[in-house]
Design an enzyme around this catalytic site. Structure first.
Site, short mmCIF file in Angstrom:
data_model
loop_
_atom_site.label_atom_id
_atom_site.label_comp_id
_atom_site.label_asym_id
_atom_site.label_seq_id
_atom_site.Cartn_x
_atom_site.Cartn_y
_atom_site.Cartn_z
N TYR A 16 0.85 -1.19 0.00
CA TYR A 16 0.00 0.00 0.00
C TYR A 16 0.89 1.24 0.00
O TYR A 16 1.79 1.35 0.82
CB TYR A 16 -0.90 0.01 1.24
CG TYR A 16 -1.83 1.21 1.31
CD1 TYR A 16 -2.87 1.33 0.40
CD2 TYR A 16 -1.66 2.19 2.28
CE1 TYR A 16 -3.72 2.43 0.45
CE2 TYR A 16 -2.51 3.29 2.34
CZ TYR A 16 -3.54 3.40 1.42
OH TYR A 16 -4.40 4.49 1.48
N ASP A 47 9.33 3.07 0.38
CA ASP A 47 8.20 3.75 1.01
C ASP A 47 8.28 3.45 2.50
O ASP A 47 7.86 2.40 2.96
CB ASP A 47 6.88 3.27 0.40
CG ASP A 47 5.68 3.95 1.06
OD1 ASP A 47 5.89 4.75 1.99
OD2 ASP A 47 4.55 3.66 0.64
N LYS A 50 3.32 9.58 8.36
CA LYS A 50 3.03 9.13 9.72
C LYS A 50 3.94 9.80 10.76
O LYS A 50 3.71 10.96 11.09
CB LYS A 50 3.04 7.61 9.75
CG LYS A 50 1.94 7.07 8.79
CD LYS A 50 1.51 5.66 8.92
CE LYS A 50 0.25 5.45 8.07
NZ LYS A 50 0.37 4.51 6.99
C1 LIG Z 1 -0.17 4.99 5.46
C2 LIG Z 1 0.71 4.70 4.31
C3 LIG Z 1 0.73 5.52 3.15
C4 LIG Z 1 -0.25 6.64 2.96
O1 LIG Z 1 -0.07 7.66 3.86
P1 LIG Z 1 -1.31 8.68 4.13
O2 LIG Z 1 -0.73 9.70 5.04
O3 LIG Z 1 -2.39 7.85 4.73
O4 LIG Z 1 -1.69 9.24 2.82
C5 LIG Z 1 1.67 5.25 2.18
N1 LIG Z 1 2.53 4.22 2.30
C6 LIG Z 1 2.54 3.42 3.38
C7 LIG Z 1 3.54 2.33 3.48
C8 LIG Z 1 1.61 3.62 4.41
O5 LIG Z 1 1.58 2.77 5.46
#
Ligand SMILES: *Cc1c(COP(=O)(O)O)cnc(C)c1O
Length: 421
Positions: free
Chosen positions: A138, A231, A259
């Site tokens: 994700y 990521d 985050k």
């Molecule tokens: C939460 C998350 C995102 C998206 O971040 P948002 O602040 O919710 O847009 C992208 N990549 C990873 C790995 C995530 O856990």
């Protein structure tokens, strides 16, 4: 109104009654009154040891005193300027000093924006269109990455409203599978701009890269002129001062953050090698922008948080993780359950799956129904985790030993209930 009544009201005017889908669970989610330290409180008078922690950002727990006092001070001086501040430089320095791949940084408002922008920049840098992501990974809710993959479904969007044209350049392969990626790169290598990946797959639970896999990825991307993007929206500042890339000792070309970087406020960031980052507007031809990007509130919260995250902090936090994980393993043995506890650092989860989970397809074989019984019982015992084993559970520095002992006892009881022991 209590949570049930609020949910009925909410459903009428907010789709599904929630502002983000994962928050909805049956029969209704609890509505929050407040968070404090390791605990979250609902409007029905219950309190929970919080291991959801807003899905990752709250590494210091709720309402950390230093963060709150710094924020209160900043609030009196304005919340958005549309002009740069010195604190943006300070926070960029904090990021660059910690994250091995970071030479320059640009702040965004979310992790979604960070990955969306990083992909655009990788495409601009390589002048190639295709991207590779891993099945089940994700990277936020934007069009290019809402492709889950899985057998036969490569390139198909994971949502209505996304044109096939948008995802036809998104290729997927199974995680931890060197052969599948080697084959793909042999065929498509010169069209691939980037590989974007969660180093530890935190959005299908908690799946680590196999020994040597990251080194393999680093080598094959280098040989083929492909930008490697980690990521680290979850793992950045979670696993170590320098995130998963420091933890595993492999440095990508670009990194996306979110985050934790915003210290509990909305923020994301992307960073990387100077030669790539110099392409970003207004320096270069790759456009990227945001009204609230680098806003003084999120930046202050990020600064006040990162300053507290030194090596000793992680030693102590990860010890709590080890305590919890070793206790969970003992419980699983004691109850002779055929399930798979996983995790590292301050991350943990249990797959209701007798086999080791190394990728998305294997995660999918877990028993989700039974997990929900476990989840609901944990709530009754006063412990909050995300309502799915395809999310990760977290520990914050605000969790005390007595909190963790409560969690351990709640897990024992809830596993017994879930497995009817
Ligand atoms: C939460 C998350 C995102 C998206 O971040 P948002 O602040 O919710 O847009 C992208 N990549 C990873 C790995 C995530 O856990």
């Amino acid at each position: 109104m209590n949570s049930q009544e609020l949910f009925e009201e909410s459903k009428k005017i907010i789709p599904g009654g929630v502002s983000s889908p994962v928050r909805a669970f049956k029969p209704y989610p609890f509505f929050v009154a407040k968070g404090e330290g390791s605990h979250i409180y609902d409007v029905d008078g219950n309190s929970y040891v919080d291991h959801c922690l807003a899905y990752g950002p709250l590494i210091l727990g709720h309402a950390d005193k230093t963060v709150v006092s710094d924020l209160t001070n900043q609030l009196t001086m304005g919340t958005a300027y549309g002009a740069p501040t010195e604190n943006e430089i300070k926070l960029s320095r904090e990021v660059i000093n910690r994250i091995p791949s970071a030479e320059m940084v640009r702040f965004t408002n979310s992790g979604t924006e960070a990955t969306m922008s990083a992909i655009r920049i990788a495409r601009g840098f390589t002048k190639r269109d295709k991207i590779v992501k891993f099945e089940g990974a994700y990277h936020g809710a934007h069009d290019y990455c809402l492709v889950k993959g899985g057998s036969g479904a490569a390139c198909l969007p994971d949502s209505l409203g996304i044109p096939l044209d948008t995802t036809k350049n998104t290729l997927t392969v199974p995680f931890n599978d060197e052969e599948a990626l080697t084959e793909l790169i042999e065929k498509e290598g010169e069209n691939i701009a980037c590989i974007i990946m969660e180093v530890v797959m935190g959005n299908i639970g908690c799946v680590e890269p196999k020994d040597g896999y990251l080194e393999f990825l680093r080598k094959i991307t280098e040989e083929n002129g492909i930008v490697l993007i980690f990521d680290e929206v979850i793992t950045g500042f979670r696993l170590a001062t320098g995130g998963a890339q420091e933890y595993y000792g492999v440095t990508p070309d670009m990194t996306t953050l979110g985050k934790i970087v915003g210290g509990g406020l909305p923020m994301g960031a992307f960073c990387g090698k100077k030669e790539i980052m110099e392409l970003v507007a207004p320096n270069g031809p790759v456009y990227q922008a945001g009204t609230f990007s680098g806003n003084p509130i999120s930046v202050q919260a990020g600064l006040s948080t990162l300053k507290q995250l030194n090596n000793d902090f992680y030693t102590s936090l990860n010890k709590k993780g080890e305590f919890l994980r070793s206790n969970i393993c003992d419980i699983v043995d004691e109850l002779s359950l055929d399930i798979s506890p996983v995790g590292l650092g301050s991350m943990f989860q249990i797959y209701f799956n007798p086999n080791e989970v190394t990728n998305y397809a294997e995660a999918q074989e877990s028993d989700s129904e039974r997990f929900l019984v476990y989840f609901r019982q944990l709530l009754k015992e006063g412990v909050f985790i995300p309502p799915s084993q395809f999310e990760c559970n977290f520990i914050s520095s605000a969790h005390k030993m007595e909190d963790l002992e409560k969690t351990v006892n709640a897990i024992r009881k809830s596993l017994k209930v879930a497995f009817e022991l």
